[in-house]
Scaffold this motif. Sequence first.
Motif, PDB file in Angstrom:
ATOM      1  N   TRP A   1      -4.524  -6.792 -11.308  1.00  0.00           N
ATOM      2  CA  TRP A   1      -4.618  -6.353 -12.846  1.00  0.00           C
ATOM      3  C   TRP A   1      -4.144  -7.920 -13.366  1.00  0.00           C
ATOM      4  CZ3 TRP A   1      -6.494  -2.849 -15.533  1.00  0.00           C
ATOM      5  CH2 TRP A   1      -6.996  -1.613 -14.756  1.00  0.00           C
ATOM      6  N   SER A   2      -3.464  -8.494 -12.657  1.00  0.00           N
ATOM      7  CA  SER A   2      -3.077  -9.950 -13.258  1.00  0.00           C
ATOM      8  C   SER A   2      -4.377 -10.893 -13.507  1.00  0.00           C
ATOM      9  CB  SER A   2      -1.942 -10.752 -12.258  1.00  0.00           C
ATOM     10  OG  SER A   2      -1.826 -11.891 -12.734  1.00  0.00           O
ATOM     11  N   ALA A   3      -5.245 -10.704 -12.386  1.00  0.00           N
ATOM     12  CA  ALA A   3      -6.518 -11.592 -12.717  1.00  0.00           C
ATOM     13  C   ALA A   3      -7.364 -10.791 -13.753  1.00  0.00           C
ATOM     14  CB  ALA A   3      -7.197 -11.524 -11.258  1.00  0.00           C
ATOM     15  N   MET A   4      -7.381  -9.552 -13.696  1.00  0.00           N
ATOM     16  CA  MET A   4      -8.266  -8.918 -14.730  1.00  0.00           C
ATOM     17  C   MET A   4      -7.817  -9.134 -16.221  1.00  0.00           C
ATOM     18  SD  MET A   4     -10.863  -6.404 -15.311  1.00  0.00           S
ATOM     19  CE  MET A   4     -10.961  -5.892 -13.646  1.00  0.00           C
ATOM     20  N   LEU A   5      -6.341  -9.065 -16.355  1.00  0.00           N
ATOM     21  CA  LEU A   5      -5.880  -9.262 -17.894  1.00  0.00           C
ATOM     22  C   LEU A   5      -5.329 -10.454 -18.190  1.00  0.00           C
ATOM     23  CD1 LEU A   5      -4.106  -5.565 -18.080  1.00  0.00           C
ATOM     24  CD2 LEU A   5      -6.603  -6.399 -18.791  1.00  0.00           C
ATOM     25  N   LEU A   6      -4.938 -11.139 -17.234  1.00  0.00           N
ATOM     26  CA  LEU A   6      -4.370 -12.542 -17.588  1.00  0.00           C
ATOM     27  C   LEU A   6      -5.011 -13.825 -17.015  1.00  0.00           C
ATOM     28  CD1 LEU A   6      -0.632 -11.487 -16.609  1.00  0.00           C
ATOM     29  CD2 LEU A   6      -1.616 -11.276 -18.729  1.00  0.00           C
ATOM     30  N   GLY A   7      -5.953 -13.532 -16.469  1.00  0.00           N
ATOM     31  CA  GLY A   7      -6.966 -14.702 -16.102  1.00  0.00           C
ATOM     32  C   GLY A   7      -6.538 -15.459 -14.840  1.00  0.00           C
TER      33      GLY A   7
ATOM     34  N   LYS B   1       3.333  -5.610 -13.512  1.00  0.00           N
ATOM     35  CA  LYS B   1       4.080  -4.909 -12.305  1.00  0.00           C
ATOM     36  C   LYS B   1       4.642  -3.767 -12.806  1.00  0.00           C
ATOM     37  CE  LYS B   1       7.797  -6.206  -8.970  1.00  0.00           C
ATOM     38  NZ  LYS B   1       8.003  -4.936  -8.632  1.00  0.00           N
ATOM     39  N   LEU B   2       5.177  -3.441 -13.766  1.00  0.00           N
ATOM     40  CA  LEU B   2       5.755  -2.438 -14.278  1.00  0.00           C
ATOM     41  C   LEU B   2       4.559  -1.091 -14.379  1.00  0.00           C
ATOM     42  CD1 LEU B   2       7.895  -0.578 -15.646  1.00  0.00           C
ATOM     43  CD2 LEU B   2       7.315  -1.454 -17.997  1.00  0.00           C
ATOM     44  N   VAL B   3       3.655  -1.343 -14.822  1.00  0.00           N
ATOM     45  CA  VAL B   3       2.308  -0.593 -15.126  1.00  0.00           C
ATOM     46  C   VAL B   3       1.915  -0.113 -13.583  1.00  0.00           C
ATOM     47  CG1 VAL B   3       0.017  -0.072 -15.619  1.00  0.00           C
ATOM     48  CG2 VAL B   3       1.488  -1.164 -17.349  1.00  0.00           C
ATOM     49  N   VAL B   4       1.894  -1.008 -12.751  1.00  0.00           N
ATOM     50  CA  VAL B   4       1.221  -0.626 -11.270  1.00  0.00           C
ATOM     51  C   VAL B   4       2.378   0.164 -10.481  1.00  0.00           C
ATOM     52  CG1 VAL B   4       0.808  -1.625  -9.138  1.00  0.00           C
ATOM     53  CG2 VAL B   4      -0.182  -2.635 -11.050  1.00  0.00           C
ATOM     54  N   ASP B   5       3.427  -0.300 -10.688  1.00  0.00           N
ATOM     55  CA  ASP B   5       4.479   0.472  -9.910  1.00  0.00           C
ATOM     56  C   ASP B   5       4.674   2.111 -10.589  1.00  0.00           C
ATOM     57  OD1 ASP B   5       5.386  -1.697  -8.374  1.00  0.00           O
ATOM     58  OD2 ASP B   5       6.984  -2.115  -9.443  1.00  0.00           O
ATOM     59  N   SER B   6       4.740   1.944 -11.750  1.00  0.00           N
ATOM     60  CA  SER B   6       4.798   3.202 -12.440  1.00  0.00           C
ATOM     61  C   SER B   6       3.597   4.289 -12.363  1.00  0.00           C
ATOM     62  CB  SER B   6       4.901   3.341 -13.967  1.00  0.00           C
ATOM     63  OG  SER B   6       6.094   2.098 -14.318  1.00  0.00           O
TER      64      SER B   6
END
Length: 194
Positions: free
Chosen positions: A108-114, A68-73
Amino acid sequence: MPRQAHRLHVSANASIRYEFLYEGSENTPPPSPAAFLNAINRSDLKRPMHPKAPGREPPPGLDEDGVKLVVDSFYDLVRRDELLAPVFDSKIANAQWPHHLGQMYDFWSAMLLGTGRYEGRPMPKHLAIPQLADEHFVRWLILFKQTVDTVCHPDTAAIFIDRAERIAQSFRLAIAFQRGEDTTGITPMRAGDL
């Protein structure tokens, strides 16, 4: 007979794609994706491609809050960027931004956290933007690297950048192919080299 390398992409579900390198002779076609799926343990394909694999600890910040921090930033920078903001503004109205950001958290959650939360199909949306060019992907990667280098632990930033570079390359190839352009000279962009 000379050996050739073939890349084969296999999807375990809508959010995780794996790439296998197969070497064979020029007269022997690579096996089908189904053959690969039958030859490996299907449960392995449901594991995400990140350091959270069994026996490994994820680097600091590789979690939902970090995503969330990466996406928002990142999108805060994109929305103020002279090159990228007009492209996004032409497709996403102000009132739609919360929804778009939610989709990006899921992606990004799906991509990196599965997590498998992302249900969208980003490629067709990008193919429908006629003005997209390499300069946009260069700027996208520059801003993405700037973001993750600022808000992430270096190991986490490296994972985000690796995926962003792969995404950029996939989109660039698909766009060039759709436009009937020669794709053989499209080499991957490396965020650190831009």
